[in-house]
Scaffold this motif. Structure first.
Motif, mmCIF file in Angstrom:
data_model
loop_
_atom_site.group_PDB
_atom_site.id
_atom_site.type_symbol
_atom_site.label_atom_id
_atom_site.label_comp_id
_atom_site.label_asym_id
_atom_site.label_seq_id
_atom_site.Cartn_x
_atom_site.Cartn_y
_atom_site.Cartn_z
ATOM 1 N N ASP A 1 49.416 34.410 19.630
ATOM 2 C CA ASP A 1 49.025 34.182 18.093
ATOM 3 C C ASP A 1 47.840 34.336 17.873
ATOM 4 O O ASP A 1 46.704 33.767 18.561
ATOM 5 N N HIS A 2 47.305 35.184 16.937
ATOM 6 C CA HIS A 2 45.875 35.657 16.799
ATOM 7 C C HIS A 2 44.702 34.751 16.463
ATOM 8 O O HIS A 2 43.560 34.942 16.676
ATOM 9 N N ASN A 3 45.239 33.563 15.858
ATOM 10 C CA ASN A 3 44.012 32.748 15.204
ATOM 11 C C ASN A 3 44.200 31.159 15.994
ATOM 12 O O ASN A 3 43.750 30.213 15.121
ATOM 13 N N GLY B 1 56.547 19.914 27.315
ATOM 14 C CA GLY B 1 56.505 19.858 25.910
ATOM 15 C C GLY B 1 57.542 20.220 25.130
ATOM 16 O O GLY B 1 58.497 20.673 25.862
ATOM 17 N N SER B 2 57.725 20.495 23.880
ATOM 18 C CA SER B 2 58.659 21.050 23.280
ATOM 19 C C SER B 2 58.306 22.265 22.770
ATOM 20 O O SER B 2 57.261 22.580 22.089
ATOM 21 N N TYR B 3 59.173 23.099 22.827
ATOM 22 C CA TYR B 3 58.974 24.567 22.385
ATOM 23 C C TYR B 3 60.182 25.451 22.096
ATOM 24 O O TYR B 3 61.232 25.098 22.182
ATOM 25 N N SER C 1 54.669 23.796 18.178
ATOM 26 C CA SER C 1 53.737 23.404 17.053
ATOM 27 C C SER C 1 52.765 21.973 17.598
ATOM 28 O O SER C 1 53.438 21.100 18.095
ATOM 29 N N GLY C 2 51.728 21.955 17.152
ATOM 30 C CA GLY C 2 50.888 20.847 17.258
ATOM 31 C C GLY C 2 50.484 20.013 18.601
ATOM 32 O O GLY C 2 50.185 19.005 18.929
ATOM 33 N N GLN C 3 51.014 20.777 19.721
ATOM 34 C CA GLN C 3 50.955 20.108 21.063
ATOM 35 C C GLN C 3 49.866 20.865 21.682
ATOM 36 O O GLN C 3 49.790 21.952 22.035
ATOM 37 N N TYR D 1 51.542 27.754 17.436
ATOM 38 C CA TYR D 1 50.981 28.419 18.501
ATOM 39 C C TYR D 1 52.216 29.446 19.164
ATOM 40 O O TYR D 1 53.445 28.936 19.140
ATOM 41 N N SER D 2 51.721 30.390 19.585
ATOM 42 C CA SER D 2 52.867 31.307 20.520
ATOM 43 C C SER D 2 52.116 32.109 21.651
ATOM 44 O O SER D 2 51.278 32.515 21.542
#
Length: 197
Positions: free
Chosen positions: A91-93, A31-33, A63-65, A161-162
């Motif tokens: 990432d918390h959420n 993916g892309s990151y 993002s978004g994957q 995301y992270s």
């Protein structure tokens, strides 16, 4: 004195199998990151971004994957280990799935990290499967499992995301040369003590 030597040698030999942090031999991704660091080794370098840190700092972010066909980050431990615990920085959420494999082809879900599990309400969150740890979350506590590979990917959330850390602890299924050396030293001491009797 002899009993003390025997006990010490047995203790030294058995400690070779105590769970310890695992250093992956390789980290890869699909993916892309973006990486806020040198390379993908940031995923298991022992440094966890402090809670409330912006999610893109000291982390791999995307993002978004979502799902295993999206951005997926895989650690190769180089050999089979019995995994006992994990420390995550995410990432918390968002929701993240962690899976393990013995061969890199067939994957089993170890746990799903749920959004808002920890204390953080912004940015990076630290979560541990070690009971008694201040960051302990029962939902990611898992029974010991054999694996050579571990991977993480997003399942859903706000689309940003992270992962700042995915550090596993465990025991090598095949003891390393140092463990064999300790065992042989222990057996030699036991043999010497028995021979003198």
């Amino acid at each position: 004195m002899k009993s003390l030597l025997v006990a010490a040698s047995l203790l030294a030999a058995s400690s070779a199998w105590a769970a310890a942090p695992i250093t992956p031999t390789n980290a890869s991704a699909t993916g892309s990151y973006s990486i806020d660091g040198v390379d993908l080794s940031i995923l298991a370098d022992g440094y966890v971004a402090p809670e409330l840190t912006l999610y893109t700092v000291d982390a791999v972010s995307w993002s978004g994957q979502e799902g295993a066909s999206g951005a997926t980050f895989t650690l190769d431990f180089g050999q089979l280990y019995t995994l006992t615990d994990v420390l995550l920085g995410v990432d918390h959420n968002d929701f993240y799935q962690v899976q393990v494999s013995t061969d890199g082809l067939n994957w089993n879900t170890l746990f799903t990290n749920l959004a808002f599990e920890g204390q953080s309400n912004f940015g990076s969150e630290i979560i541990s499967s070690v009971a008694g740890n201040a960051e302990y979350q029962a939902t990611i506590d898992f029974p010991s499992v054999a694996a050579r590979y571990a991977r993480i990917y997003a399942m859903g959330g706000d689309g940003a995301y992270s992962v700042s850390e995915m550090s596993f602890s465990g025991v090598a299924v095949v003891p390393e040369p140092e463990a064999y050396a300790l065992m042989l030293a222990g057996l030699a001491l036991v043999g010497c003590a028995a021979r003198r009797r």
